[in-house]
Enzyme design. Structure first.
Site, short mmCIF file in Angstrom:
data_model
loop_
_atom_site.label_atom_id
_atom_site.label_comp_id
_atom_site.label_asym_id
_atom_site.label_seq_id
_atom_site.Cartn_x
_atom_site.Cartn_y
_atom_site.Cartn_z
CG ASP A 75 -0.27 -0.04 2.54
OD1 ASP A 75 0.81 -0.67 2.64
OD2 ASP A 75 -0.79 0.56 3.50
CD GLU A 140 4.26 0.82 7.01
OE1 GLU A 140 5.08 1.14 7.89
OE2 GLU A 140 3.88 1.63 6.12
CD GLU A 169 8.87 0.91 5.81
OE1 GLU A 169 8.99 1.97 5.18
OE2 GLU A 169 7.76 0.37 6.01
#
Length: 382
Positions: A75, A140, A169
């Site tokens: 997402d 997330e 990340e």
């Protein structure tokens, strides 16, 4: 540039996966992993009108070895004002060696690099030790209640052993490879309601102004030293984010004051100790109050070991940089994975434009990012 990685990240960017919508990203990735012999488990969760897609995929090797998880989210955050973008955020665009699009940095580039790295690893090492797995979610960037945390609960119930995890990340600051996150602070939020007595502003003796009553306590909370931190974490911080009182009228003393606040806390404090200190301080000031607490996540720390060594050495081999281990920044889904996995780190591309208009990544960094992931896989599983 690395064409297979570039091609996949462009496919992912083109899917409008604004949280919690996965928009088919996980199906695309799952198909490629299934072709490599991965077991595929689609694990949707949440209400029908806000369904979260989750994916657990694992390729089990032969012989002893760790289970290395590659984790991330499909997402993305909303685009913001479209008129401020120089190109459609869901049409991958190239300008001056940069790839533009929502998710280009956070974190579809990492996902593409991970998938291609695994494809190359399996091609070179079809019989490997240990296991390699993917844990993906489309929750997330949102509330994070039906995503990774639910997959971790499912894995724990199955008795699935996780030994190490890389969350993709975007951790690099100035150039690819300059920083690994080997931990994160905890997050504890509260909504404080201070109760007074509403009245006419001209008759304060007939009312109790919660703003006046709370002001000294709020000032003390802002100055409080909660702990001294340690070699891995800075001291715990307390910040107010919102204050509201009053009816909107200028001649009414409000009956309540509402304050939203947040702790970012180190391993030197616990949620329970922080809650106790806040209530004790407010009681000492004689405030009638209540607090609704929300624990966003506990702090975690991965000390130097096999995972940090493998990833650091891969970064140096590919980029020539000596990376830095850091625990700065906000929370990530690593906080959930750390509850069932002893080694969790985060590593990905430069984060300078994440969540911004004209989000982008450097095209020339795609190949090196993929190579870093592949070398780490080889160090731990080949």
């Amino acid at each position: 540039m690395h064409l297979p990685t570039l091609s996949l990240v462009e496919e992912l960017i083109a899917r409008r996966s604004v949280t919690p919508d996965d928009a088919g990203c996980q199906a695309l990735i799952a198909a490629r992993l299934a072709a490599l012999g991965f077991e595929i488990h689609a694990l949707p969760h949440g209400p029908a009108d806000a369904r979260v897609d989750n994916l657990w995929a694992i390729r089990r090797g032969q012989g002893d070895g760790p289970t290395l998880v590659l984790a991330g989210h499909t997402d993305v955050v909303p685009t913001g004002p479209l008129e401020r973008w120089h190109s459609d955020p869901f049409v991958p665009s190239h300008r001056a060696g940069l790839l533009y699009g929502r998710g280009a940095a956070d974190m579809k580039t990492s996902l593409a690099a991970m998938v291609v790295a695994v494809e190359e690893f399996v091609a070179a090492h079809p019989v490997h030790r240990g296991s390699v797995a993917f844990l993906l979610t489309s929750d997330e960037e949102g509330p994070a209640v039906d995503g990774t945390v639910k997959v971790c609960e499912w894995l724990a119930a199955r008795g699935e052993r996780l030994d190490a995890c890389i969350v993709g990340e975007p951790t690099s600051v100035r150039q690819l490879g300059d920083m690994i996150k080997n931990g994160r602070r905890g997050s504890l939020s509260g909504r404080l309601t201070v109760v007074g007595q509403q009245g006419h502003i001209a008759y304060p003796h007939l009312a109790r102004n919660p703003i006046h009553l709370a002001a000294p306590a709020l000032a003390e909370l802002a100055q409080q030293r909660w702990d001294d931190g340690n070699e891995h974490f800075p001291p715990t911080s307390w910040q107010m984010s919102n204050i509201h009182a009053g009816t909107g009228a200028t001649n009414v003393i409000p009956g309540e004051l509402v304050v939203d606040f947040n702790f970012r806390f180190s391993t030197e404090s616990t949620p329970e100790s922080l809650q106790q200190q806040v209530h004790a301080l407010l009681d000492r000031h004689g405030l009638e109050h209540r607090i609704a607490w929300t624990l966003g996540g506990r702090p975690f720390l991965t000390r130097p070991g096999s995972l940090t060594d493998a990833l650091s050495q891969a970064i140096t081999a590919v980029t020539g940089l000596r990376t830095e281990l850091s625990t700065t920044g906000g929370t990530s889904d690593g906080r959930f994975i750390a509850q069932i996995c002893p080694q969790v780190v985060e590593f990905g591309p430069v984060n300078a434009t994440i969540h911004q208009v004209d989000e982008h990544c450097e095209v020339a960094a795609l190949g090196p990012l993929k190579d870093i992931y592949r070398r780490t896989l080889e160090a731990m599983l080949a």
